[in-house]
Design a protein around this motif. Sequence first.
Motif, short mmCIF file in Angstrom:
data_model
loop_
_atom_site.label_atom_id
_atom_site.label_comp_id
_atom_site.label_asym_id
_atom_site.label_seq_id
_atom_site.Cartn_x
_atom_site.Cartn_y
_atom_site.Cartn_z
N GLY A 41 52.52 43.30 50.48
CA GLY A 41 51.30 43.19 49.69
C GLY A 41 51.27 44.10 48.47
O GLY A 41 50.37 44.02 47.64
N LEU A 42 52.27 44.99 48.37
CA LEU A 42 52.32 45.95 47.24
C LEU A 42 53.10 45.42 46.04
O LEU A 42 53.15 46.09 45.00
N LEU A 43 53.69 44.24 46.17
CA LEU A 43 54.52 43.70 45.08
C LEU A 43 53.80 43.77 43.73
O LEU A 43 52.70 43.24 43.57
N LYS A 44 54.44 44.43 42.78
CA LYS A 44 53.93 44.58 41.40
C LYS A 44 52.72 45.51 41.28
O LYS A 44 52.08 45.57 40.21
N ILE A 45 52.38 46.24 42.31
CA ILE A 45 51.20 47.10 42.22
C ILE A 45 51.40 48.21 41.18
O ILE A 45 50.44 48.70 40.59
N GLN A 47 52.23 48.02 38.32
CA GLN A 47 51.79 47.61 36.98
C GLN A 47 50.36 48.09 36.67
O GLN A 47 49.88 47.93 35.55
N ASN A 48 49.70 48.63 37.68
CA ASN A 48 48.31 49.05 37.50
C ASN A 48 48.19 50.56 37.37
O ASN A 48 48.76 51.30 38.16
N ALA A 49 47.40 50.99 36.40
CA ALA A 49 47.19 52.42 36.21
C ALA A 49 46.15 52.95 37.20
O ALA A 49 46.22 54.10 37.63
N ILE A 121 43.22 47.60 49.12
CA ILE A 121 43.53 48.14 47.80
C ILE A 121 43.46 46.97 46.83
O ILE A 121 43.97 45.88 47.11
N LYS A 122 42.80 47.21 45.70
CA LYS A 122 42.67 46.19 44.66
C LYS A 122 42.99 46.82 43.32
O LYS A 122 42.68 47.99 43.11
N PRO A 123 43.55 46.05 42.39
CA PRO A 123 43.75 46.60 41.06
C PRO A 123 42.41 46.77 40.35
O PRO A 123 41.52 45.91 40.48
#
Lengths: 134, 134
Positions: A41-45, A47-49, A121-123
Motif C-alpha cells: 500500500g506504500l507504492l509511490k508514497i 512522491q508526497n511531501a 495514511i493518506k496523501p
Amino acid sequence: MQLQEIGVVHNAYKSLTDIPRQGRMSAEISEIEIHPEFADGLLKIEQNAHLIVLYWAHLAKRDILKTIPPAAKELHGVFASRSPGRPNPLSLCIVELLERRDNILRVKGLDALDGSSVIDIKPYTQMDAITEMS
Amino acid sequence: MQLQEIGVVHNAYKSLTDIPRQGRMSAEISEIEIHPEFADGLLKIEQNAHLIVLYWAHLAKRDILKTIPPAAKELHGVFASRSPGRPNPLSLCIVELLERRDNILRVKGLDALDGSSVIDIKPYTQMDAITEMS
C-alpha cells in the motif's frame, strides 16, 4: 465497523506528558512501521511531501462528549475540539514525510505516543489546504 | 478497535456515479444527522467555518493495496491515494459548515454517499493548512 492495525508508531513519546502541545510543529522524528502484509500500500508514497496519519488514541476516553480544549476556557463538544477523547478515538495528524525505507516511514510532526496503532495514511493534497478561513 | 456510528449522511448522492470527482468543490448540500446520544459533542461547533468529516466508505473494497487514482495512469499504493478502497475504509472530507440546527449540520462539499455512517467530526484549524507544498 472493525479496524485493523496497518502499522505502529516508534518515537520518543513514552507518556502523554512527553508530547508537546503543538506536536505538529515539533522537530521530533517518528518512524511509522507498516506491517509487511500492508507494505504494498506504500507504492509511490515517497512522491508526497506531507501525509495525513490516522492513529488510534488508545488512552483516550470514549465516553466523554464535552471537554475544555487546551487553548480554551469553556467547555466545547468533542466534535468542536481536536482533543483525543471522543466516541471513536481516531486522531488525525499531518506530518512531513522525510524518508521511506521499505516499510518504514520517517516522519516529522507526529503527535502520537510510541506504540500507537496506525489505522490509515493518506496523501495530503492541495485540496486540503483551506486558506480562506473565517 | 471497534467503531461506533455517531451520525448519518443525508444528501442527493444515491449511487457512487452521482458523486462528482471533486466532491469537495461541489455546491451540493448534505445534512449530517448526529444521533441524539452524541449531540452534546456538537457544543460550540458552529464557531468553525470548516470541519473534517470522517465517514465509513461501506462500499469500498478492504482487500486491495494498489489502485490507479483517477488523475493518475500508474498504480499507486492505497496509502499514496485518496481512493476509498483501503484496509480501513475511512474517508476524510473537509466541508464547509453552513448551519447547525440542533443535531443536524448542513454542510457543503461532502463527498459521501447518502446513508453513510459518520465516524468523527473535527474542527479544521489553521494548522491543517499547509501552503509550502513541494
